[in-house]
Design an enzyme around this catalytic site. Structure first.
Site, PDB file in Angstrom:
ATOM      1  N   HIS A 189      -3.710  -5.471   0.989  1.00  0.00           N
ATOM      2  CA  HIS A 189      -3.452  -5.809   2.383  1.00  0.00           C
ATOM      3  C   HIS A 189      -3.808  -7.275   2.628  1.00  0.00           C
ATOM      4  O   HIS A 189      -4.639  -7.858   1.940  1.00  0.00           O
ATOM      5  CB  HIS A 189      -4.287  -4.939   3.314  1.00  0.00           C
ATOM      6  CG  HIS A 189      -3.846  -3.512   3.376  1.00  0.00           C
ATOM      7  ND1 HIS A 189      -2.662  -3.127   3.958  1.00  0.00           N
ATOM      8  CD2 HIS A 189      -4.431  -2.366   2.918  1.00  0.00           C
ATOM      9  CE1 HIS A 189      -2.533  -1.812   3.874  1.00  0.00           C
ATOM     10  NE2 HIS A 189      -3.590  -1.328   3.251  1.00  0.00           N
ATOM     11  N   CYS A 244       0.831  -1.197   0.000  1.00  0.00           N
ATOM     12  CA  CYS A 244       0.000   0.000   0.000  1.00  0.00           C
ATOM     13  C   CYS A 244       0.877   1.263   0.000  1.00  0.00           C
ATOM     14  O   CYS A 244       1.509   1.580  -1.001  1.00  0.00           O
ATOM     15  CB  CYS A 244      -0.978  -0.032   1.166  1.00  0.00           C
ATOM     16  SG  CYS A 244      -2.384   1.084   0.942  1.00  0.00           S
TER      17      CYS A 244
END
Length: 509
Positions: free
Chosen positions: A439, A333
């Protein structure tokens, strides 16, 4: 609604874990039970099946209760952007960014409305509610407008159990002090105390139990021994510091995780705790870097701020040198965004400064544009190319503002994944450098094993079989529930929940 609220004498006393345990205990007794926390402050979030964002603890507690997590279980999530401001996520969607003072002064009535509506929705679908407080109920400078502790107990009309952590010391003072500071109408809600994280011979604490009950007039529901090795994610950065405490033992594989000031979703790293030949080191200074087998740059709530931190600490240059020498790096991310050449805050959503730019780590030729629209979605797919058949399906979730693109039009980018039918992320130099918005990547057991076996093979170590942590997580829920049920007077607790007033304020639509 029947239920109970767990409040603590301080933060990180174990409220989340005990709520998780009680959710599983009540579920095992055949009841429909839901977790609830009015307001979470954490960058460690959970994406619901409909693509909304809530605190990770309530997502995990919903799993323990064997129910589907919804935004009503954590209707307000505060995600710190810096030391003063936080993004307010309401009903799973970004609502506004406010300073602590503005939030306190201007959000209170909206917060009460939000909580009442959520309680009403949960009441329609569940028989019991397990409610988690935040911090301490006796923050005297904040209590006139708090929406996390006794105010919530009043709105839901629930009894309260006070949790104290004996492991940090001062347990008698923390219990007595908390109860003494509560006004009579709040103290009357406290039906019991639980002593958490006890180490040693519990019989040596029997006189302590008697003293607490005689001094306060409140029943000690039990003393819960410290329990380790649970395959259950923590809630926030306080949990992070305890979850990853090192035994000091040197292991075959050394992973360096960059400790960013505004790290988000650190639970991406937790599966490595249960790999027997892997050690995890959190690195915040260039002198701690050492000679790791791989570097992981986790997500962050403030990419620009934490990228600046890496440069100031000398870690940016160290990571660049590491990759130039063939070192493995994974950016998740915000860490993925940092790997690129340029970051532009097009809408001012990361820095507050529209059009602000920053040079990235220049490890891969990527550019990230920060937009106003926030992506929150559950995703699934496969590896792109080699290894896809061996690894199989990969699942996770995305929470990000930026859109990342390849800068070199004439040079073909190798994606890392195919997610939801679209190419995603980057795999550079045959997987030496990996970047992705996904994630929970390493929670995919076959992928984690595949990646670690590449490291093992490069070091001349024996490859290992897949360790299926998802199955172990369910065992952890059962183990935790057994552990807590043996330690506390569950029958008394349920009796109090049954007999307590069931009235609740009329919800605001």
């Amino acid at each position: 609604m029947k239920g109970v609220m767990f409040q603590g004498t301080a933060s990180d006393v174990g409220k989340s874990v005990l709520c998780t345990a009680l959710c599983r205990i009540i579920h095992r007794k055949g009841y429909k039970v839901a977790p609830f926390k009015s307001q979470n402050m954490s960058n460690n979030s959970y994406v619901t099946v409909d693509g909304k964002e809530i605190g990770r603890a309530q997502g995990v507690q919903a799993e323990a209760a064997k129910t589907t997590a919804t935004v009503y279980m954590n209707p307000i999530l505060l995600k710190p952007r810096n030391d003063r401001d936080a993004e307010v996520v309401r009903f799973g969607k970004s609502y506004e960014t406010l300073s602590g003072r503005n939030y306190r002064e201007h959000f209170y009535e909206k917060g009460i409305e939000t909580i009442l509506y959520s309680l009403d929705q949960l009441c329609k679908n569940y028989e019991y509610l397990v409610v988690e407080g935040a911090g301490s109920p006796v923050e005297m400078n904040l209590n006139d407008r708090e929406i996390v502790n006794m105010k919530v107990a009043e709105l839901a009309d629930l009894p309260v159990v006070l949790i104290a952590d004996i492991d940090r010391g001062g347990v008698f003072a923390s219990i007595v002090g908390t109860l003494e500071l509560l006004p009579p109408e709040h103290r009357s809600r406290v039906i019991g105390v639980i002593i958490n994280k006890f180490r040693g011979d519990i019989t040596l604490f029997e006189s302590g139990i008697s003293w607490i009950e005689e001094k306060t007039g409140v029943k000690v529901l039990g003393v819960v021994p410290h329990i380790g090795g649970l395959t259950i994610e923590g809630e926030d950065s306080l949990s992070m510091t305890t979850q990853f405490q090192s035994s000091g033992e040197k292991k075959a594989i050394d992973l360096a995780v960059i400790q960013l000031p505004y790290v988000s979703n650190y639970t991406d790293i937790e599966p490595f705790r249960f790999e027997e030949d892997v050690s995890i080191r959190f690195v915040s200074d260039v002198h701690q870097f050492g000679q790791p087998d791989a570097v992981i740059i986790p997500g962050t709530k403030s990419t620009f701020h934490d990228l600046s931190f890496l440069k100031k600490q000398g870690l940016a240059e160290k990571i660049q040198q590491f990759t130039n020498n063939g070192g493995r790096v994974v950016g998740l991310c915000g860490g993925y965004q940092m790997l690129g050449s340029k970051l532009t805050d097009t809408e001012g959503t990361d820095t507050g400064d529209v059009g602000s730019t920053s040079e990235g780590l220049n490890i891969v030729p990527l550019e990230t544009q920060f937009q106003a629209r926030k992506t929150t979605v559950r995703s699934e797919g496969t590896l792109y190319g080699e290894g896809a058949n061996e690894v199989g399906r990969i699942e996770g979730y995305e929470i990000h503002l930026g859109d990342t693109t390849w800068q070199k039009a004439k040079e073909k980018m190798t994606p890392f994944l195919v997610l939801n039918g679209e190419n995603e992320g980057v795999s550079y130099n045959n997987g030496q450098v990996i970047g992705t918005y996904l994630h929970h990547l390493f929670h995919n057991d076959k992928w984690r094993s595949y990646w670690l076996n590449q490291i093992r093979e490069s070091k001349g170590l024996t490859k290992q079989d897949v360790r299926y942590l998802q199955a172990e997580k369910e065992k952890s829920f059962e183990r935790l529930a057994d552990h807590v049920e043996q330690a506390i007077d569950v029958d008394y607790l349920i009796e109090k929940m049954e007999s307590w007033s069931q009235s609740i304020n009329e919800p605001v639509k």
